[in-house]
Design an enzyme around this catalytic site. Structure first.
Site, PDB file in Angstrom:
ATOM      1  N   LYS A   1      -2.598   5.892  -4.280  1.00 37.67           N
ATOM      2  CA  LYS A   1      -3.712   6.813  -3.999  1.00 37.67           C
ATOM      3  C   LYS A   1      -3.533   8.126  -4.740  1.00 37.67           C
ATOM      4  O   LYS A   1      -2.414   8.643  -4.827  1.00 37.67           O
ATOM      5  CB  LYS A   1      -3.807   7.073  -2.484  1.00 37.67           C
ATOM      6  CG  LYS A   1      -3.762   5.801  -1.664  1.00 37.67           C
ATOM      7  CD  LYS A   1      -3.935   6.039  -0.173  1.00 37.67           C
ATOM      8  CE  LYS A   1      -3.604   4.777   0.605  1.00 37.67           C
ATOM      9  NZ  LYS A   1      -2.173   4.616   0.930  1.00 37.67           N
TER      10      LYS A   1
ATOM     11  N   ASP B   1       0.843  -1.198   0.000  1.00 37.23           N
ATOM     12  CA  ASP B   1       0.000   0.000   0.000  1.00 37.23           C
ATOM     13  C   ASP B   1       0.876   1.245   0.000  1.00 37.23           C
ATOM     14  O   ASP B   1       1.537   1.539   0.986  1.00 37.23           O
ATOM     15  CB  ASP B   1      -0.897   0.023   1.253  1.00 37.23           C
ATOM     16  CG  ASP B   1      -1.782   1.254   1.283  1.00 37.23           C
ATOM     17  OD1 ASP B   1      -2.869   1.214   0.675  1.00 37.23           O
ATOM     18  OD2 ASP B   1      -1.378   2.272   1.902  1.00 37.23           O
TER      19      ASP B   1
ATOM     20  N   HIS C   1      -7.511   9.593  -1.998  1.00 40.62           N
ATOM     21  CA  HIS C   1      -6.828   9.563  -0.687  1.00 40.62           C
ATOM     22  C   HIS C   1      -7.686  10.127   0.449  1.00 40.62           C
ATOM     23  O   HIS C   1      -7.672   9.617   1.548  1.00 40.62           O
ATOM     24  CB  HIS C   1      -5.497  10.306  -0.776  1.00 40.62           C
ATOM     25  CG  HIS C   1      -4.498   9.866   0.248  1.00 40.62           C
ATOM     26  ND1 HIS C   1      -3.151   9.826   0.033  1.00 40.62           N
ATOM     27  CD2 HIS C   1      -4.653   9.427   1.518  1.00 40.62           C
ATOM     28  CE1 HIS C   1      -2.527   9.389   1.110  1.00 40.62           C
ATOM     29  NE2 HIS C   1      -3.421   9.153   2.027  1.00 40.62           N
TER      30      HIS C   1
HETATM   31  P1  NAP Z   1       0.866   1.456  11.915  1.00 40.73           P
HETATM   32  O1  NAP Z   1       1.080   0.425  10.875  1.00 40.73           O
HETATM   33  O2  NAP Z   1      -0.306   1.387  12.802  1.00 40.73           O
HETATM   34  O3  NAP Z   1       2.130   1.511  12.879  1.00 40.73           O
HETATM   35  C1  NAP Z   1       3.418   1.671  12.383  1.00 40.73           C
HETATM   36  C2  NAP Z   1       4.342   1.883  13.594  1.00 40.73           C
HETATM   37  O4  NAP Z   1       4.352   0.724  14.410  1.00 40.73           O
HETATM   38  C3  NAP Z   1       5.760   2.167  13.177  1.00 40.73           C
HETATM   39  O5  NAP Z   1       6.271   3.111  14.093  1.00 40.73           O
HETATM   40  C4  NAP Z   1       6.460   0.819  13.374  1.00 40.73           C
HETATM   41  O6  NAP Z   1       7.786   1.053  13.729  1.00 40.73           O
HETATM   42  C5  NAP Z   1       5.674   0.212  14.506  1.00 40.73           C
HETATM   43  N1  NAP Z   1       5.554  -1.246  14.414  1.00 40.73           N
HETATM   44  C6  NAP Z   1       5.185  -1.972  13.318  1.00 40.73           C
HETATM   45  N2  NAP Z   1       5.132  -3.290  13.628  1.00 40.73           N
HETATM   46  C7  NAP Z   1       5.450  -3.391  14.935  1.00 40.73           C
HETATM   47  C8  NAP Z   1       5.564  -4.492  15.823  1.00 40.73           C
HETATM   48  N3  NAP Z   1       5.325  -5.724  15.421  1.00 40.73           N
HETATM   49  N4  NAP Z   1       5.925  -4.237  17.113  1.00 40.73           N
HETATM   50  C9  NAP Z   1       6.172  -2.971  17.525  1.00 40.73           C
HETATM   51  N5  NAP Z   1       6.079  -1.894  16.732  1.00 40.73           N
HETATM   52  C10 NAP Z   1       5.721  -2.102  15.446  1.00 40.73           C
HETATM   53  O7  NAP Z   1       0.890   2.923  11.295  1.00 40.73           O
HETATM   54  P2  NAP Z   1       0.792   3.623   9.880  1.00 40.73           P
HETATM   55  O8  NAP Z   1       2.073   3.567   9.148  1.00 40.73           O
HETATM   56  O9  NAP Z   1       0.201   4.953  10.153  1.00 40.73           O
HETATM   57  O10 NAP Z   1      -0.315   2.779   9.085  1.00 40.73           O
HETATM   58  C11 NAP Z   1      -0.015   1.695   8.227  1.00 40.73           C
HETATM   59  C12 NAP Z   1      -0.215   2.051   6.767  1.00 40.73           C
HETATM   60  O11 NAP Z   1      -1.528   2.520   6.544  1.00 40.73           O
HETATM   61  C13 NAP Z   1       0.647   3.218   6.279  1.00 40.73           C
HETATM   62  O12 NAP Z   1       1.996   2.833   6.088  1.00 40.73           O
HETATM   63  C14 NAP Z   1      -0.082   3.592   5.019  1.00 40.73           C
HETATM   64  O13 NAP Z   1       0.225   2.683   3.991  1.00 40.73           O
HETATM   65  C15 NAP Z   1      -1.514   3.458   5.466  1.00 40.73           C
HETATM   66  N6  NAP Z   1      -2.094   4.743   5.950  1.00 40.73           N
HETATM   67  C16 NAP Z   1      -3.028   5.348   5.161  1.00 40.73           C
HETATM   68  C17 NAP Z   1      -3.610   6.544   5.576  1.00 40.73           C
HETATM   69  C18 NAP Z   1      -4.635   7.201   4.697  1.00 40.73           C
HETATM   70  O14 NAP Z   1      -4.926   8.391   4.892  1.00 40.73           O
HETATM   71  N7  NAP Z   1      -5.197   6.489   3.745  1.00 40.73           N
HETATM   72  C19 NAP Z   1      -3.245   7.129   6.793  1.00 40.73           C
HETATM   73  C20 NAP Z   1      -2.298   6.489   7.577  1.00 40.73           C
HETATM   74  C21 NAP Z   1      -1.741   5.277   7.146  1.00 40.73           C
HETATM   75  P3  NAP Z   1       9.032   0.491  12.845  1.00 40.73           P
HETATM   76  O15 NAP Z   1       8.823   0.944  11.437  1.00 40.73           O
HETATM   77  O16 NAP Z   1      10.222   1.094  13.511  1.00 40.73           O
HETATM   78  O17 NAP Z   1       8.966  -1.016  12.985  1.00 40.73           O
END
Ligand code: NAP
Length: 287
Positions: A90, A60, A120
């Protein structure tokens, strides 16, 4: 809305894991790697390579993340046939029209088509901006499926009232702390698959006593419990990590099941108080 998926319904954890079938028949792997905040270049390429090695078959990204080129480079280097990896990007709704923007994304990704193209976020007062073009892009085969992101229930309802083809997916902030059961129900009623972004609350849910207790008892990590909860709510999850050990850990969610009691306990952590928006105040859909 179906309550909880059984292991049988989720299917065996083959390469890429179980899939959700979208309204138009496209099969979407329920686990993907999110790449927001991964830097263009080595960091993104490495994370995508690790994910593909670990069995992920879904990435994604977004124009906004500025790492489409690196996603494409890692996909090509993997040698995995194009049709075996599900790629989402997006459209930035503040940009030019989607017809020219998708061409730029495809060029950066080095792909001929997308599996999913998302709006988005909704532009206030211009909910359906770009959607007609999205429908045409799907018809031309440039996007196998089309959807939206950060659409709350009311905005989805308004969009559905004006379009020929409803979105196949709504990507929203979704986790035990941001459960949003009303949107989940609304999407299920309209055949829209919910995709959970920030499913790990960007780390902020870790240490919650309810989550920690379940993880201890099941000998799983808190991340696995949270992701499994989202899977059993029938959503697609796209956790982000830059670390190989965590990318692997986040994929180990199809070999155990949360009981109805544990699902209920996690459901009660919802702190959105009936908020039917697709994003929370601290995550205004601007990723
Ligand atoms: P998330 O996946 O909820 O959390 C990511 C965070 O958690 C990072 O700091 C990562 O650190 C840590 N992490 C990941 N796996 C872990 C584990 N097993 N144990 C401990 N910590 C862990 O946050 P997100 O990046 O906001 O959301 C995921 C994806 O959703 C995004 O990358 C994006 O593709 C999408 N997104 C879309 C929107 C939208 O508006 N459509 C908004 C936000 C996000 P490390 O990298 O240091 O491991």
């Amino acid at each position: 809305m179906r309550e909880h998926l059984s292991m049988a319904e989720l299917g065996a954890s083959a390469i890429g894991g179980p899939v959700r079938e979208l309204a138009d028949g496209v099969r979407m792997p329920m686990l993907g790697l999110g790449v927001w905040q991964l830097a263009e270049g080595r960091e993104t390429e490495q994370a995508v390579e690790w994910a593909l090695e670990a069995g992920y078959r879904h990435i994604d990204t977004a124009t906004y993340y500025r790492n489409e080129r690196s996603v494409g480079a890692a996909l090509r280097r993997s040698g995995i046939p194009r049709e075996q990896v599900f790629v989402t990007t997006k459209w930035l709704p503040i940009r030019r029209n989607p017809t020219s923007e998708i061409q730029r994304s495809l060029e950066r990704l080095g792909l001929e088509y997308l599996d999913l193209y998302l709006v988005h976020w909704p532009l206030p007062g211009r909910i359906s901006r770009g959607w007609r073009e999205f429908e045409a892009l799907q018809q031309r085969g440039l996007a196998r499926a089309i959807g939206v992101s950060n659409f709350g229930r009311d905005r989805l309802a308004r969009l559905l009232g004006t379009v020929d083809r409803p979105p196949a997916v709504n990507q929203i902030h979704f986790s035990p702390l941001n459960f949003r059961p009303q949107i989940l129900t609304y999407c299920a009623e309209h055949g829209i698959v919910v995709e959970a972004y920030s499913p790990l609350e960007r780390g902020r849910a870790f240490g919650n006593p309810v989550i920690a207790e379940i993880a201890r008892r099941l000998k799983r990590t808190e991340a696995q419990v949270i992701l499994r909860w989202a899977i059993q709510h029938d959503t697609v999850v796209i956790p982000k990590s830059a670390r190989q050990d965590r990318i692997r850990e986040n994929a180990q969610i199809f070999d155990f099941e949360l009981s109805p009691q544990d699902m209920n306990a996690l459901d009660t952590l919802d702190r959105t108080s009936g908020n039917t928006q697709g994003h929370s105040a601290d995550a205004p859909g601007s990723s």
